[in-house]
Design an enzyme around this catalytic site. Structure first.
Site, mmCIF file in Angstrom:
data_model
loop_
_atom_site.group_PDB
_atom_site.id
_atom_site.type_symbol
_atom_site.label_atom_id
_atom_site.label_comp_id
_atom_site.label_asym_id
_atom_site.label_seq_id
_atom_site.Cartn_x
_atom_site.Cartn_y
_atom_site.Cartn_z
ATOM 1 N N CYS A 1 -2.843 7.841 7.232
ATOM 2 C CA CYS A 1 -1.526 8.006 7.646
ATOM 3 C C CYS A 1 -1.395 8.308 9.215
ATOM 4 O O CYS A 1 -0.465 7.739 9.717
ATOM 5 C CB CYS A 1 -0.655 9.152 7.072
ATOM 6 N N CYS B 1 0.759 -1.204 0.042
ATOM 7 C CA CYS B 1 -0.114 0.133 0.108
ATOM 8 C C CYS B 1 0.855 1.260 0.028
ATOM 9 O O CYS B 1 0.456 2.482 -0.082
ATOM 10 C CB CYS B 1 -0.940 0.044 1.225
#
Lengths: 392, 145
Positions: free
Chosen positions: B103, B33
């Protein structure tokens, strides 16, 4: 370096001053509608036809075979949707490649939801279409093969002539998305067996918002936009006269400078590749070394992520692009890089640099110096690099 | 696209590096990813985080959230560090673009993974700490367009 170094010419290009100059009167004095009957407006009809003629000649096509659109994407949509519709009685199967632009792939996905079957042909590790697989995929119901002329990410050129021959042999229409190639490479639609071709002005120093679809005479095709009689009633709407005039001028200039530009771009591109491969470890070039657009360089730097690299390049006034997931807005990296067999983590570390003839060698050297610094900095904070170095 | 604080932490990240013989190390995310974060913790006998370092493979937001997360847990006790949420990291950075929120989740997860490793090594149980997922993106579905 204070000035901006623009290395993203596959995204768009600077409109040449000569092009802007040619367009300007059509905003101000010559604003008439080409469909009107009076003399004032017929000048505009003439200007549109002149531009159409320049483009037709550039492809070895007839003037009546060029249809202006709002973009290359629109031309791609039109080609696929209209062929699927007009040839539905013959069949419902389309063949394309796995590395097409989203203008083709997302249109194919849309068509699949409406009963069309699509075969996506593999490419080899350099991005070249597997012709044997293409031929095997042909069915009695196949109505169209659509394969791009040159890839927008890795610059690989497809064996267009061979694809044209296969299509002809099986009596199937052949469309090519030539958005990246038109104006950069010589294209003759008859020599290459192309039935339909999409292109866009802003990739060859023309204005944004204007493209065209070449449709060979005899190809059945439905109107894409219904309304007035513009574009032989197939794409209604008042013509973007300044855009069309600019497109014509851009094509004229692109043809006149093609060889000289290509030579300069190849020299700069090769310098860029040579220095990066020699001076940075754990890097690979993506795409074919020889069969490639003159201005395209595409690298994968191991252990780092593309978006970080782009932001740091931007802080040094360098414009570039990447196939990393973070730049695509999804979790997956570029479908093109995955199709050539790159593992995800290497695809995430990709960088595309596309030069123009306005770039100098000094700017290339500066760019490579900055890339070296940035790659080193990012690797120092990469856990993948840490693991790799510990294992050595 | 990014706030000034995100750009500051991305270009001058705090606490980059490794700690030898760390009290706890946590690695989360996956290369598929495009983000991996690793956090090293040095925790003293009284349970205070004396030092923290990180390494991150990822985008600008991934680096900045890692950097900010290390700043937020440094000098804190284990229990205080556990309260540092992804929301706190985002707020400290003056926000993140919506596509980058994951994130900040990764940063929270990395801290938890390092604390889990510390607890395992010490043979203790930290109240409120659950075994971290090895892959932050597990179960996440791709978006329809």
């Amino acid at each position: 370096m204070d000035r901006k170094i623009y290395l993203d010419n596959a995204a768009t290009t600077k409109t040449r001053p000569e092009v802007v100059e040619a367009m300007l009167p059509y905003f101000t004095e010559l604003y008439g509608n080409p469909s009107s009957v009076y003399e004032f407006a017929t000048q505009n009809k003439k200007a549109v036809d002149e531009a159409r003629g320049i483009i037709a000649r550039a492809l070895g096509a007839d003037i009546s075979e060029i249809y202006f659109t709002g973009s290359g994407t629109e031309a791609d949509n039109w080609a696929l949707k209209a062929v699927a519709d007009a040839y539905a009685s013959k069949g419902n199967h389309i063949i394309t490649s796995k590395i097409e632009h989203h203008a083709i792939l997302h249109t194919c996905e849309y068509l699949e939801k409406h009963g069309v079957e699509v075969s996506y042909i593999d490419v080899d590790e350099n991005g070249i279409l597997k012709l044997d697989q293409l031929e095997k995929a042909i069915r009695p119901t196949t109505v169209l093969i659509s394969v791009m002329f040159a890839n927008n990410e890795i610059g690989t050129l497809q064996p267009i002539k061979e694809i044209g021959e296969i299509a002809k042999k099986h009596n199937i229409l052949f469309h090519t998305d030539a958005v990246q190639a038109f104006g950069q490479l010589p294209i003759d639609v008859n020599e290459l067996g192309i039935d339909m071709l999409s292109a866009s002005a802003h990739k060859l120093n023309g204005p944004k918002g204007i493209g065209f679809l070449y449709i060979r005479k005899g190809v059945k095709i439905r109107s894409f936009v219904h309304g007035g009689a513009q574009e032989r009633q197939r794409r209604a709407g008042t013509e973007n006269v300044p855009g069309i005039v600019g497109f014509g001028k851009a094509v004229e200039l692109a043809l006149a400078t093609m060889q000289e530009r290509a030579e300069k771009e190849i020299k700069l591109r090769n310098l860029l590749m040579k220095r990066i491969l020699e001076e940075i470890p754990f890097v690979r070039v993506n795409g074919d070394k020889v069969r490639r657009l003159p201005n395209n360089a595409n690298f994968s730097f191991q252990f780092i992520e593309g978006e970080s690299l782009l932001i740091m390049l931007d802080m040094n006034n360098i414009c570039a692009s990447s196939g990393s997931a973070c730049t695509s807005g999804s979790l997956d990296p570029s479908h093109v890089l995955l199709a050539i067999g790159l593992p995800h983590e290497i695809a995430h570390g990709s960088l595309r640099l596309t030069v123009s003839d306005e770039i100098t060698e000094e700017e290339i050297h500066y760019t490579v110096d900055k890339i070296k610094e940035i790659v080193e900095k990012l690797r120092k904070m990469s856990p993948l690099y840490e693991d790799f170095m510990k294992k050595r | 696209m990014y706030t000034e604080k995100v750009m500051d932490h991305f270009t001058n990240p705090r606490n980059v590096g490794e700690i030898e013989n760390a009290s706890g190390v946590g690695t989360v995310g996956n290369a598929k990813c495009g983000d991996i974060m690793r956090i090293y913790l040095d925790i003293d006998d009284s349970g205070v985080i004396k030092d923290v370092k990180f390494k991150t493979f990822g985008c600008g937001a991934a680096v900045a959230t890692s950097s900010m997360a290390t700043e937020l847990v440094k000098g804190k006790t284990v229990n205080e560090a556990l309260q540092v949420t992804n929301k706190a990291v985002m707020e400290a950075l003056d926000g993140l673009p919506p596509v980058k929120v994951h994130c900040s989740l990764l940063a929270e997860e990395a801290i938890h993974a390092a604390l889990w490793d510390y607890a395992e090594k010490k043979g203790i149980k930290i109240e409120g700490l659950e075994k971290p997922k090895s892959d932050i993106h597990e179960g996440e579905e791709s978006e329809e367009y």
